[in-house]
Scaffold this motif. Structure first.
Motif, PDB file in Angstrom:
ATOM      1  N   THR A  49      14.546  45.557 107.365  1.00 53.75           N
ATOM      2  CA  THR A  49      14.024  44.421 106.538  1.00 53.75           C
ATOM      3  C   THR A  49      13.147  43.649 107.416  1.00 53.75           C
ATOM      4  O   THR A  49      11.994  43.117 107.343  1.00 53.75           O
ATOM      5  CB  THR A  49      14.835  43.514 105.620  1.00 53.75           C
ATOM      6  OG1 THR A  49      15.490  44.249 104.849  1.00 53.75           O
ATOM      7  CG2 THR A  49      14.205  42.300 105.135  1.00 53.75           C
ATOM      8  N   SER A  73       5.720  42.132  99.719  1.00 56.33           N
ATOM      9  CA  SER A  73       6.483  42.217  98.395  1.00 56.33           C
ATOM     10  C   SER A  73       7.763  43.303  98.698  1.00 56.33           C
ATOM     11  O   SER A  73       8.913  42.950  98.232  1.00 56.33           O
ATOM     12  CB  SER A  73       5.658  42.890  97.578  1.00 56.33           C
ATOM     13  OG  SER A  73       4.625  41.710  97.069  1.00 56.33           O
ATOM     14  N   ALA A  74       7.768  44.122  99.666  1.00 53.90           N
ATOM     15  CA  ALA A  74       8.927  45.040  99.772  1.00 53.90           C
ATOM     16  C   ALA A  74       9.793  44.460 100.544  1.00 53.90           C
ATOM     17  O   ALA A  74      11.157  44.665 100.241  1.00 53.90           O
ATOM     18  CB  ALA A  74       8.169  46.115 100.652  1.00 53.90           C
ATOM     19  N   LEU A  76      10.490  41.071 100.430  1.00 52.79           N
ATOM     20  CA  LEU A  76      11.238  40.086  99.536  1.00 52.79           C
ATOM     21  C   LEU A  76      12.281  40.844  98.525  1.00 52.79           C
ATOM     22  O   LEU A  76      13.003  40.099  98.157  1.00 52.79           O
ATOM     23  CB  LEU A  76      10.186  39.239  98.845  1.00 52.79           C
ATOM     24  CG  LEU A  76       9.273  38.409  99.505  1.00 52.79           C
ATOM     25  CD1 LEU A  76       8.144  37.758  98.751  1.00 52.79           C
ATOM     26  CD2 LEU A  76      10.150  37.404 100.160  1.00 52.79           C
ATOM     27  N   ARG A  77      12.243  42.001  98.547  1.00 52.30           N
ATOM     28  CA  ARG A  77      13.221  42.867  97.559  1.00 52.30           C
ATOM     29  C   ARG A  77      14.556  42.627  98.470  1.00 52.30           C
ATOM     30  O   ARG A  77      15.560  42.680  97.487  1.00 52.30           O
ATOM     31  CB  ARG A  77      12.753  44.259  97.295  1.00 52.30           C
ATOM     32  CG  ARG A  77      11.447  44.419  96.259  1.00 52.30           C
ATOM     33  CD  ARG A  77      11.393  45.638  95.597  1.00 52.30           C
ATOM     34  NE  ARG A  77      10.764  46.533  96.566  1.00 52.30           N
ATOM     35  CZ  ARG A  77       9.307  46.742  96.759  1.00 52.30           C
ATOM     36  NH1 ARG A  77       8.643  45.974  95.952  1.00 52.30           N
ATOM     37  NH2 ARG A  77       8.954  47.476  97.599  1.00 52.30           N
ATOM     38  N   ASP A  78      14.261  42.731  99.712  1.00 51.15           N
ATOM     39  CA  ASP A  78      15.791  42.528 100.576  1.00 51.15           C
ATOM     40  C   ASP A  78      16.084  41.179 100.888  1.00 51.15           C
ATOM     41  O   ASP A  78      17.320  40.916 101.136  1.00 51.15           O
ATOM     42  CB  ASP A  78      15.628  43.568 101.707  1.00 51.15           C
ATOM     43  CG  ASP A  78      15.484  45.063 101.411  1.00 51.15           C
ATOM     44  OD1 ASP A  78      16.098  45.552 100.314  1.00 51.15           O
ATOM     45  OD2 ASP A  78      14.921  45.691 102.148  1.00 51.15           O
ATOM     46  N   PRO A  80      14.716  37.834  99.545  1.00 49.56           N
ATOM     47  CA  PRO A  80      13.942  36.896  98.613  1.00 49.56           C
ATOM     48  C   PRO A  80      13.459  35.610  99.332  1.00 49.56           C
ATOM     49  O   PRO A  80      12.733  34.892  98.641  1.00 49.56           O
ATOM     50  CB  PRO A  80      14.710  37.073  97.296  1.00 49.56           C
ATOM     51  CG  PRO A  80      16.035  37.396  97.784  1.00 49.56           C
ATOM     52  CD  PRO A  80      16.070  38.014  98.773  1.00 49.56           C
TER      53      PRO A  80
END
Length: 113
Positions: A49, A73-74, A76-78, A80
């Motif tokens: 991350t 965006s990727a 922020l999935r891990d 946020p």
């Protein structure tokens, strides 16, 4: 009454030397070198991350706002609540003509920082 020994929380995996080096290049301003390292590791699926956040930042700093937004965006999935990822995602959303999303992300970045 017996008590069971406390189970230690799992430790995050240590960062690889390559990720630490790329992060150092980014922080020291060697943007071209950091970008090559991070893009190469991304292509090989070796980014954690923090590495994805570094990739978003180096893309952002080298003028690739849309690529930076994708990486942010990727990340922020891990994670946020990471402020840099939120700011980059907000700028990308604004550039794509999504002001409501940009405002939401910017507000979230302010709260996270």
């Amino acid at each position: 009454m017996t008590t069971s020994p406390a189970v230690p929380a799992p430790r995050p995996a240590p960062r690889t030397v390559e990720l630490v080096l790329a992060h150092s290049h980014l922080r020291l301003g060697s943007l071209a070198l950091a970008r090559v390292e991070l893009e190469t590791m991304a292509g090989m699926g070796l980014l954690d991350t923090g590495g994805i956040i570094d990739l978003a930042e180096v893309r952002w700093r080298t003028g690739d706002l849309l690529g930076a937004g994708e990486a942010a965006s990727a990340a922020l999935r891990d994670d946020p609540e990471h402020p840099i990822a939120l700011v980059i995602a907000a700028e990308a959303a604004s550039a794509l003509g999504r002001p409501t999303e940009a405002r939401r992300l910017a507000d979230q970045a302010i709260r996270a920082s």
